[in-house]
Design a protein around this motif. Structure first.
Motif, short mmCIF file in Angstrom:
data_model
loop_
_atom_site.label_atom_id
_atom_site.label_comp_id
_atom_site.label_asym_id
_atom_site.label_seq_id
_atom_site.Cartn_x
_atom_site.Cartn_y
_atom_site.Cartn_z
N LEU A 72 0.96 -1.25 -0.32
CA LEU A 72 -0.09 0.32 -0.15
C LEU A 72 0.47 0.73 -0.17
CD1 LEU A 72 -2.61 1.18 0.36
CD2 LEU A 72 -2.93 1.09 2.50
N THR A 73 1.06 2.10 -0.60
CA THR A 73 2.17 3.04 -0.57
C THR A 73 1.48 4.33 -0.81
OG1 THR A 73 1.15 3.42 -3.59
CG2 THR A 73 2.93 2.34 -3.08
N ARG A 74 -0.27 4.77 -1.15
CA ARG A 74 -0.22 6.07 -0.50
C ARG A 74 -2.06 5.88 -0.06
NH1 ARG A 74 -1.26 10.71 -5.43
NH2 ARG A 74 -1.51 12.55 -2.75
N VAL A 75 -2.47 6.37 0.89
CA VAL A 75 -3.86 6.44 1.32
C VAL A 75 -4.20 7.98 1.28
CG1 VAL A 75 -5.02 6.37 2.47
CG2 VAL A 75 -3.88 4.33 2.71
N SER B 29 -20.40 15.06 8.80
CA SER B 29 -20.40 13.49 9.56
C SER B 29 -19.40 12.54 9.71
CB SER B 29 -21.20 12.86 8.49
OG SER B 29 -20.70 12.67 8.09
N PRO B 30 -19.47 11.33 10.36
CA PRO B 30 -18.32 10.98 10.58
C PRO B 30 -18.08 9.69 9.24
CG PRO B 30 -20.40 9.97 11.99
CD PRO B 30 -20.96 10.73 11.51
N HIS B 31 -18.78 10.03 8.13
CA HIS B 31 -18.62 8.98 7.02
C HIS B 31 -17.23 9.41 6.54
CE1 HIS B 31 -22.12 7.24 7.49
NE2 HIS B 31 -22.85 7.36 7.54
N ILE B 32 -16.19 8.38 5.48
CA ILE B 32 -14.51 8.93 4.74
C ILE B 32 -14.91 8.42 4.18
CG2 ILE B 32 -12.60 9.33 5.56
CD1 ILE B 32 -13.04 8.46 8.33
N GLU B 33 -14.84 9.26 2.87
CA GLU B 33 -14.13 7.91 1.20
C GLU B 33 -12.59 8.61 1.41
OE1 GLU B 33 -17.14 8.16 -0.01
OE2 GLU B 33 -16.09 6.95 -1.92
N LEU B 34 -12.48 7.45 0.44
CA LEU B 34 -10.82 6.98 1.14
C LEU B 34 -9.91 6.83 -0.76
CD1 LEU B 34 -9.52 4.26 1.14
CD2 LEU B 34 -9.92 4.95 3.42
N VAL B 35 -8.70 6.94 -1.14
CA VAL B 35 -8.36 5.96 -1.88
C VAL B 35 -7.02 5.27 -2.01
CG1 VAL B 35 -7.08 6.15 -4.17
CG2 VAL B 35 -9.55 7.78 -4.22
N GLY B 36 -6.64 4.29 -1.87
CA GLY B 36 -6.03 3.38 -1.49
C GLY B 36 -5.01 3.13 -3.28
N ILE B 37 -3.51 3.29 -2.74
CA ILE B 37 -2.72 2.22 -4.34
C ILE B 37 -1.68 1.54 -3.80
CG2 ILE B 37 -1.64 3.26 -5.88
CD1 ILE B 37 -2.54 6.66 -5.94
N PHE B 38 -2.09 0.33 -4.50
CA PHE B 38 -1.03 -0.79 -4.22
C PHE B 38 -0.95 -1.24 -5.06
CE2 PHE B 38 -5.56 -0.88 -1.81
CZ PHE B 38 -5.31 -1.77 -0.62
N ARG B 39 0.53 -1.76 -5.04
CA ARG B 39 1.31 -1.98 -5.88
C ARG B 39 2.05 -3.26 -5.59
NH1 ARG B 39 2.38 2.58 -9.77
NH2 ARG B 39 1.46 4.95 -8.70
N ARG B 40 2.16 -3.68 -7.24
CA ARG B 40 2.62 -5.78 -6.92
C ARG B 40 3.93 -5.27 -6.65
NH1 ARG B 40 1.30 -10.28 -5.76
NH2 ARG B 40 -0.46 -10.14 -6.23
N GLU B 41 4.77 -5.36 -5.67
CA GLU B 41 6.30 -5.58 -5.52
C GLU B 41 7.52 -5.77 -6.17
OE1 GLU B 41 7.05 -4.05 -0.69
OE2 GLU B 41 6.70 -3.79 -3.02
#
Ligand SMILES: C[S@@+](CC[C@H](N)C(=O)[O-])C[C@H]1O[C@@H](n2cnc3c(N)ncnc32)[C@H](O)[C@@H]1O
Length: 416
Positions: free
Chosen positions: A392-395, A404-416
């Motif tokens: 996981l390289t970035r969130v 509100s307590p709701h949160i959206e996010l983008v996470g970036i995964f790179r294969r090692e």
């Protein structure tokens, strides 16, 4: 018997935005407070307390912008200054990742602005005095009559009275109806559920009122009452007609940020899979540079995307898009189907994408991007990907649900 009033110091904010304080009887949650504040409370049982007064306010306390705050259950955090509020949301993402042993410096949140929500679901009921339309109160099933709502786009706020008039003939005193409103480019798209069954006279009256309030469309208990103009949204240049009940990102700004983060990460990938594609929020943007496999379980949504692509794709110069209707919980895309895929975007509902993450973890796809409205299920799926060899390289948290307590996010995964 009423419990005694006590004074406590707020230690922190819990994941729903309520303050946490120690009392002689144990921990309690207190609404509308901030860490460090000295407050007067009355415990109400079951680990909760009523806020009676602020003795020492926090420097991060601000006046709430909406007159309904504290009664209305729509917002929990209007009393928090913007920087502290954003930091709290960022910490919530880190707190969701920590139990899965995922350590990463979470990006600062991309903030939301007031008056930007283009989708809202109100509740409505009929009373002796007329119609009450608004959100539920914080702690009961009482509907708060809204006269303003600084969350929603001005078109929706201006329509509050009109919506109450619209639904009035189809409400009973016994139940509550749910009134989902989406502001589209051709006007408001309204879908009501839980109202009276439609008969001839009710249909005629609702259609008349739809016209009087110049709505684009009214759907009642799943039945089309009137479509005066097909609702339209433009997704990265592609004009899509979302069918009733479609998913759309909650704010146009939030959508633009999510699309930017996804497109930047995908870069010049030749072939991309957009899983849980909806009406094509990411497909439309990705197809400018990459061929796309768009997968979604809801036929009307993926059908709307397909139609838009057939009609406008060539003129927009879009790359080929393959459309696939499939239930990704039961039949996730397999590694063997992703052999030529350079990147996968997955944007599941709140439940997350457990089965799909397991298959991705076994795949050779070099780049996986997760978009999520639930940090807890994102963390679970992220752990599956990490155990499968991704890093996981970035969130980046993105606020679409202001106050509100709701949160959206983008996470970036790179294969090692
Ligand atoms: C959070 S929305 C994202 C939609 C789209 N990516 C967007 O940004 O507008 C999740 C989407 O997943 C779809 N979905 C829900 N369950 C699904 C399943 N089991 N298989 C495939 N798609 C599903 C929903 O219909 C919805 O369109």
């Amino acid at each position: 018997m009423r419990t005694a009033e006590i004074e406590v110091t707020i230690a922190s904010l819990g994941h729903l935005g309520d303050g946490v304080a120690e009392t002689p009887a144990g921990e309690v949650f207190v609404p509308f407070v901030l860490p460090g504040e000295r407050v007067r409370i009355r415990p109400t049982g079951e680990g909760r307390a009523e806020l009676l007064g602020i003795v020492t306010p926090s420097a991060s306390r601000v006046a709430a912008p909406c007159r309904h705050f504290r009664q209305c259950g729509g917002c929990a955090l209007q009393h928090v200054e913007a920087k502290a509020y954003g930091e709290w949301k960022r910490e919530q993402v880190a707190a969701a990742l920590a139990p899965r042993s995922i350590e990463i410096e979470v990006d600062p949140i991309v903030p939301a602005t007031p008056k930007s929500r283009r989708r809202a679901t109100f509740s409505a009921t009929r009373t002796k005095k007329g119609v009450t339309l608004g959100y539920y109160s914080r702690s009961s099933h009482t509907i708060i009559q809204l006269t303003e709502c600084p969350l929603v786009v001005p078109e929706i706020e201006a329509a509050l009275q009109g919506l109450a008039h619209l639904v009035e003939p189809g409400l009973s005193r016994k139940g509550h109806a749910s009134v989902a409103v989406t502001a589209t480019e051709t006007g408001l798209d309204v879908a009501v559920t839980g109202g009276k069954d439609v008969d001839g006279p009710l249909r005629a009256e609702l259609a008349k009122r739809t016209s009087a309030h110049d709505l684009a469309r009214l759907v009642w208990n799943g039945e089309m009452i009137s479509e005066r103009r097909a609702p339209v949204v433009t997704l990265s240049g592609l004009k899509v007609a979302p069918p009733p009940g479609s998913f759309l990102q909650a704010t146009a700004d939030g959508e633009a940020t999510l699309v930017r983060l996804v497109v930047e990460a995908v870069g010049d990938a030749k072939r991309v899979a957009d899983l849980f594609a909806g009406c094509g929020t990411f497909t439309a943007a990705l197809a400018k540079h990459s061929s796309v496999l768009a997968v979604e379980s809801e036929k009307p949504q993926i059908g709307a995307l397909d139609r838009a692509l057939r009609e406008q794709g060539p003129a927009l110069g879009l790359k080929p898009v393959e459309i696939l209707m499939r239930d990704l919980f039961r039949r996730p895309i397999l590694p063997s189907e992703l052999l030529k895929t350079d990147a996968v975007v997955f944007d599941p509902p709140r439940a997350g994408a457990a089965a799909q993450a397991e298959q991705l973890a076994k795949s050779a796809v070099p780049l996986v991007i997760g978009v999520s409205c639930n940090p807890a299920t994102f963390a679970r799926d992220a752990r599956t990907l990490i155990d499968g060899g991704y890093r996981l390289t970035r969130v980046t948290p993105v606020d679409q649900f202001l106050w509100s307590p709701h949160i959206e996010l983008v996470g970036i995964f790179r294969r090692e």
